[in-house]
Design a protein around this motif. Sequence first.
Motif, PDB file in Angstrom:
ATOM      1  N   SER A   1     -49.286 -42.149  32.795  1.00  0.00           N
ATOM      2  CA  SER A   1     -47.938 -41.679  32.466  1.00  0.00           C
ATOM      3  C   SER A   1     -47.599 -40.543  33.419  1.00  0.00           C
ATOM      4  N   SER A   2     -46.364 -40.067  33.358  1.00  0.00           N
ATOM      5  CA  SER A   2     -45.931 -39.006  34.269  1.00  0.00           C
ATOM      6  C   SER A   2     -46.558 -37.661  33.935  1.00  0.00           C
ATOM      7  N   ASN A   3     -47.033 -37.483  32.690  1.00  0.00           N
ATOM      8  CA  ASN A   3     -47.580 -36.180  32.298  1.00  0.00           C
ATOM      9  C   ASN A   3     -48.984 -36.282  31.705  1.00  0.00           C
ATOM     10  N   GLY A   4     -49.704 -37.348  32.078  1.00  0.00           N
ATOM     11  CA  GLY A   4     -51.074 -37.466  31.606  1.00  0.00           C
ATOM     12  C   GLY A   4     -51.565 -38.897  31.591  1.00  0.00           C
ATOM     13  N   VAL A   5     -52.598 -39.093  30.788  1.00  0.00           N
ATOM     14  CA  VAL A   5     -53.232 -40.407  30.690  1.00  0.00           C
ATOM     15  C   VAL A   5     -53.604 -40.673  29.231  1.00  0.00           C
ATOM     16  N   ILE A   6     -53.531 -41.945  28.854  1.00  0.00           N
ATOM     17  CA  ILE A   6     -53.877 -42.353  27.498  1.00  0.00           C
ATOM     18  C   ILE A   6     -55.115 -43.236  27.566  1.00  0.00           C
ATOM     19  N   HIS A   7     -56.031 -42.973  26.637  1.00  0.00           N
ATOM     20  CA  HIS A   7     -57.174 -43.859  26.430  1.00  0.00           C
ATOM     21  C   HIS A   7     -57.062 -44.333  24.981  1.00  0.00           C
ATOM     22  N   GLY A   8     -56.869 -45.632  24.787  1.00  0.00           N
ATOM     23  CA  GLY A   8     -56.791 -46.181  23.437  1.00  0.00           C
ATOM     24  C   GLY A   8     -58.167 -46.208  22.801  1.00  0.00           C
ATOM     25  N   ILE A   9     -58.264 -45.807  21.529  1.00  0.00           N
ATOM     26  CA  ILE A   9     -59.544 -45.818  20.816  1.00  0.00           C
ATOM     27  C   ILE A   9     -59.429 -46.611  19.522  1.00  0.00           C
ATOM     28  N   ASP A  10     -60.572 -47.068  19.021  1.00  0.00           N
ATOM     29  CA  ASP A  10     -60.593 -47.982  17.877  1.00  0.00           C
ATOM     30  C   ASP A  10     -60.845 -47.307  16.528  1.00  0.00           C
ATOM     31  N   LYS A  11     -60.705 -45.978  16.473  1.00  0.00           N
ATOM     32  CA  LYS A  11     -60.960 -45.236  15.235  1.00  0.00           C
ATOM     33  C   LYS A  11     -60.143 -43.949  15.268  1.00  0.00           C
ATOM     34  N   VAL A  12     -59.643 -43.527  14.099  1.00  0.00           N
ATOM     35  CA  VAL A  12     -58.969 -42.231  14.004  1.00  0.00           C
ATOM     36  C   VAL A  12     -60.063 -41.195  13.744  1.00  0.00           C
TER      37      VAL A  12
ATOM     38  N   ASP B   1     -71.796 -48.990  28.925  1.00  0.00           N
ATOM     39  CA  ASP B   1     -70.728 -48.728  29.901  1.00  0.00           C
ATOM     40  C   ASP B   1     -69.355 -48.514  29.266  1.00  0.00           C
ATOM     41  N   LYS B   2     -69.304 -48.260  27.963  1.00  0.00           N
ATOM     42  CA  LYS B   2     -68.048 -47.957  27.265  1.00  0.00           C
ATOM     43  C   LYS B   2     -68.097 -46.504  26.815  1.00  0.00           C
ATOM     44  N   VAL B   3     -66.989 -45.799  27.003  1.00  0.00           N
ATOM     45  CA  VAL B   3     -66.899 -44.409  26.567  1.00  0.00           C
ATOM     46  C   VAL B   3     -66.678 -44.387  25.054  1.00  0.00           C
ATOM     47  N   VAL B   4     -67.465 -43.563  24.366  1.00  0.00           N
ATOM     48  CA  VAL B   4     -67.335 -43.381  22.923  1.00  0.00           C
ATOM     49  C   VAL B   4     -67.131 -41.890  22.670  1.00  0.00           C
ATOM     50  N   ILE B   5     -66.033 -41.555  21.972  1.00  0.00           N
ATOM     51  CA  ILE B   5     -65.739 -40.156  21.653  1.00  0.00           C
ATOM     52  C   ILE B   5     -65.745 -40.009  20.136  1.00  0.00           C
ATOM     53  N   ASP B   6     -66.654 -39.208  19.639  1.00  0.00           N
ATOM     54  CA  ASP B   6     -66.833 -38.980  18.199  1.00  0.00           C
ATOM     55  C   ASP B   6     -66.857 -40.299  17.413  1.00  0.00           C
ATOM     56  N   GLY B   7     -67.577 -41.277  17.943  1.00  0.00           N
ATOM     57  CA  GLY B   7     -67.736 -42.550  17.252  1.00  0.00           C
ATOM     58  C   GLY B   7     -66.643 -43.572  17.521  1.00  0.00           C
ATOM     59  N   ALA B   8     -65.593 -43.183  18.229  1.00  0.00           N
ATOM     60  CA  ALA B   8     -64.489 -44.100  18.538  1.00  0.00           C
ATOM     61  C   ALA B   8     -64.662 -44.637  19.950  1.00  0.00           C
ATOM     62  N   GLN B   9     -64.688 -45.945  20.088  1.00  0.00           N
ATOM     63  CA  GLN B   9     -64.838 -46.556  21.403  1.00  0.00           C
ATOM     64  C   GLN B   9     -63.494 -46.650  22.105  1.00  0.00           C
ATOM     65  N   VAL B  10     -63.500 -46.282  23.389  1.00  0.00           N
ATOM     66  CA  VAL B  10     -62.301 -46.455  24.206  1.00  0.00           C
ATOM     67  C   VAL B  10     -62.134 -47.948  24.465  1.00  0.00           C
ATOM     68  N   THR B  11     -61.016 -48.495  23.986  1.00  0.00           N
ATOM     69  CA  THR B  11     -60.751 -49.927  24.107  1.00  0.00           C
ATOM     70  C   THR B  11     -59.715 -50.234  25.186  1.00  0.00           C
ATOM     71  N   ALA B  12     -58.924 -49.249  25.569  1.00  0.00           N
ATOM     72  CA  ALA B  12     -57.925 -49.389  26.638  1.00  0.00           C
ATOM     73  C   ALA B  12     -57.932 -48.077  27.409  1.00  0.00           C
ATOM     74  N   ALA B  13     -58.458 -48.107  28.633  1.00  0.00           N
ATOM     75  CA  ALA B  13     -58.638 -46.874  29.395  1.00  0.00           C
ATOM     76  C   ALA B  13     -57.567 -46.693  30.465  1.00  0.00           C
ATOM     77  N   ASP B  14     -57.310 -45.419  30.768  1.00  0.00           N
ATOM     78  CA  ASP B  14     -56.520 -45.039  31.937  1.00  0.00           C
ATOM     79  C   ASP B  14     -55.109 -45.615  31.971  1.00  0.00           C
ATOM     80  N   ILE B  15     -54.396 -45.497  30.858  1.00  0.00           N
ATOM     81  CA  ILE B  15     -52.989 -45.891  30.806  1.00  0.00           C
ATOM     82  C   ILE B  15     -52.198 -44.706  31.356  1.00  0.00           C
TER      83      ILE B  15
END
Length: 150
Positions: free
Chosen positions: A130-141, A114-128
Amino acid sequence: MNNPTNAQPTSNILDAAAANGTFKTFGKAVEKAGLSDTFRGPGPFTIFAPTDAAFEKLPQGKLENLFKPENKDELVSILNYHVVSGLKSSADVGKWESARTVHGQAAPVKLVDDKVVIDGAQVTAADIASSNGVIHGIDKVNMPAAPLSK
């Protein structure tokens, strides 16, 4: 960011990232890449922003090297690999098989426990929000395999 009143957030992506406190290195990278005005622009953007802890996992000297003026194109390429056009919630992204990044290379997406993983990076903070978009924090560059698309 909880927004129970459904009021439109007033801070842009960069200000929202700065206010969060875990994206200081990401903000500095955006500044060094010359993308600050873009990320403060109208958007909307979906940013998969590596946390400060994610940047700390890079090999020693890699970040300092990327911050050198002569490596600006590579830094822009890496940052663009963390951006998707449009406003996409983590629930939306979790339904995808890949994300078409602004870089031009698709990043594989999967749902793991139930966690989103993008190219091996897990989303650790979702749906932050903002006025011009959304941030998903990930645990890998994430590093794109392909060169710049431009």
